[in-house]
Design an enzyme around this catalytic site. Structure first.
Site, PDB file in Angstrom:
ATOM      1  N   ASP A 109      53.561  37.898  65.267  1.00  0.00           N
ATOM      2  CA  ASP A 109      54.398  37.900  64.062  1.00  0.00           C
ATOM      3  C   ASP A 109      54.921  39.316  63.825  1.00  0.00           C
ATOM      4  OD1 ASP A 109      55.420  37.920  61.498  1.00  0.00           O
ATOM      5  OD2 ASP A 109      53.750  36.829  60.608  1.00  0.00           O
ATOM      6  N   CYS A 122      40.993  48.825  37.922  1.00  0.00           N
ATOM      7  CA  CYS A 122      41.504  47.547  37.451  1.00  0.00           C
ATOM      8  C   CYS A 122      41.395  47.519  35.930  1.00  0.00           C
ATOM      9  CB  CYS A 122      40.714  46.386  38.054  1.00  0.00           C
ATOM     10  SG  CYS A 122      41.163  44.784  37.350  1.00  0.00           S
ATOM     11  N   CYS A 149      43.583  43.632  42.217  1.00  0.00           N
ATOM     12  CA  CYS A 149      42.152  43.953  42.269  1.00  0.00           C
ATOM     13  C   CYS A 149      41.425  42.993  43.198  1.00  0.00           C
ATOM     14  CB  CYS A 149      41.570  43.863  40.860  1.00  0.00           C
ATOM     15  SG  CYS A 149      39.780  44.050  40.814  1.00  0.00           S
ATOM     16  N   CYS A 156      38.996  44.077  34.868  1.00  0.00           N
ATOM     17  CA  CYS A 156      37.546  43.870  35.066  1.00  0.00           C
ATOM     18  C   CYS A 156      36.756  45.175  35.147  1.00  0.00           C
ATOM     19  CB  CYS A 156      37.275  43.030  36.322  1.00  0.00           C
ATOM     20  SG  CYS A 156      37.495  43.927  37.879  1.00  0.00           S
ATOM     21  N   CYS A 191      38.847  40.789  40.899  1.00  0.00           N
ATOM     22  CA  CYS A 191      39.242  39.729  39.960  1.00  0.00           C
ATOM     23  C   CYS A 191      40.690  39.283  40.112  1.00  0.00           C
ATOM     24  CB  CYS A 191      39.000  40.189  38.521  1.00  0.00           C
ATOM     25  SG  CYS A 191      40.252  41.368  37.911  1.00  0.00           S
TER      26      CYS A 191
END
Length: 412
Positions: free
Chosen positions: A338, A217, A201, A220, A204
């Site tokens: 990368d 989520c 999430c 939360c 949170c």
């Protein structure tokens, strides 16, 4: 609005003139369009130039990890139904390129601007947009852009309290988190094939639950908002529940999603979905993407895929096996250096396709394909790869600078 008193100061006019001269010199020297160097010179002479150029326009900003160049083109086509448009159609999407694009038109009523994800908050401050389209956020250029959660946080802080109407993808939790700080959001159910950047999430850090097409989520209560626009198969559903057919020359589900978001943006400016979608049919290719070109007496279709989410969508576009596929990967500055993201791409989706591998990082890609148990050949260049590919149209998938190399080689 265009047609008002001239917003440009004498200094700004000098900056525009100098920028155009430098861009023309760059083009004459064969160094590309010159838009970026021209914009840099102009901004050096007048740091406020972007804001001055934008002040007589109704501005739309488009930002995302994938699909922003195409969506910018679709929105620009749709808004031409309502008046003249200026746009950075070739994808120069940082402040210098944007400034250069806006300096190229004094007659426009609308500015439709693609913005690199990192620069969105700053460009929004300068251009006072009427509408901002947020499509998706996923891993891209890992060495340059840090992680997606930080980008979402930058968007959230930069757009907090914005007067702009935010048109945002309700199916991407990171986009929803970023847009939720804004008072005026139009949610679009545009879908999300790639989910691997949004399992935790953004609010949170809890574990995201993903039943079906929904998400929330469990810790939360942060959850998918109810969309007012939606992509449904080959149709766009508007807030009144009407279904409008999508007819595009561009292939794939991702472009239908781009069209749905574009129709929602066009409606903010009073262009009805039917008119907007009809105009989007005009777009055949975007900066060479999806073009079919003739090379060495073969048909090659050029496809751009810059990151795991983009490769996943692109694999869904290609013709079924045994269509030959050429893959090209570089890791230059504009790509990100990368290449670890190659391990996040599911190359088993290419099973049954004869594969040739080219590009600066062809050996990185070869190791990845070997682990995925794919049959492939490593080639020195495009010419050799085409010669070694069996008959039929060839699908050529490349990341950013590799795609530019391909376009130069085939004369596109």
């Amino acid at each position: 609005m265009a047609g008002n008193s001239d917003p440009l100061t004498p200094r700004a006019k000098i900056a525009v003139t100098a920028g155009k001269a430098v861009a023309a010199a760059s083009r004459a020297a064969g160094r590309g369009s010159g838009s970026v160097i021209g914009g840099r010179v102009a901004l050096k002479l007048d740091p406020d130039l972007l804001a001055r150029l934008a002040q007589n326009l109704d501005v739309v900003l488009v930002s995302a990890t994938n699909g922003k160049t195409t969506t910018t083109r679709l929105i620009a086509e749709a808004l031409r139904a309502a008046g003249p448009v200026v746009s950075n159609a070739l994808g120069a999407n940082m402040p210098a390129g944007i400034t250069s694009a806006l300096a190229g038109s004094s007659e426009a009523r609308y500015g439709v601007i693609e913005v690199d994800e990192k620069y969105l908050a700053g460009v929004a401050r300068d251009t006072d947009p009427k509408c901002i389209a947020l499509l998706n956020l996923s891993r891209d250029q890992l060495d340059r852009a840090a992680e997606t959660r930080m980008l979402a946080e930058n968007w959230r802080e930069g757009l907090a309290g914005s007067k702009a109407v935010i048109v945002a993808n309700a199916d991407d939790p990171l986009v929803v988190w970023a847009a939720s700080s804004s008072p005026n959001v139009i949610w679009v159910a545009a879908g999300q094939m790639w989910k691997d950047d949004a399992w935790s999430c953004p609010s949170c850090g809890g574990v995201m639950q993903r039943p079906g097409d929904d998400w929330f989520c469990g810790e939360c209560g942060f959850r998918r908002p109810t969309p007012s626009w939606a992509l449904s198969g080959d149709h766009v559903l508007d807030p009144h529940g009407s279904a409008w057919p999508i007819h595009l020359q561009l292939p794939g589900r991702a472009n239908k999603a781009n069209a749905a978001s574009s129709a929602a943006v066009a409606a903010v400016f009073g262009v009805p979905p039917q008119v907007a979608l009809e105009r989007m049919y005009q777009v055949q290719a975007v900066a060479g993407r999806y073009d079919v070109v003739q090379f060495q007496e073969r048909d090659l279709r050029l496809l751009l895929a810059k990151n795991p989410a983009g490769w996943l969508e692109t694999f869904s576009l290609i013709d079924p096996p045994p269509t030959p596929v050429i893959l090209s990967v570089n890791a230059r500055g504009a790509d990100g250096t990368d290449t670890s993201w190659l391990w996040d791409v599911d190359y088993t989706r290419l099973s049954g396709h004869p594969i040739c591998v080219i590009g600066d990082r062809k050996l990185d890609l070869a190791v990845r394909l070997e682990v995925a148990n794919q049959q492939f050949q490593v080639c020195d260049n495009l010419d050799q790869a085409v010669q070694m590919s069996p008959h039929g149209r060839i699908e050529v998938i490349a990341n950013y600078t590799a795609f530019q190399d391909l376009r130069r080689r085939v004369g596109n």
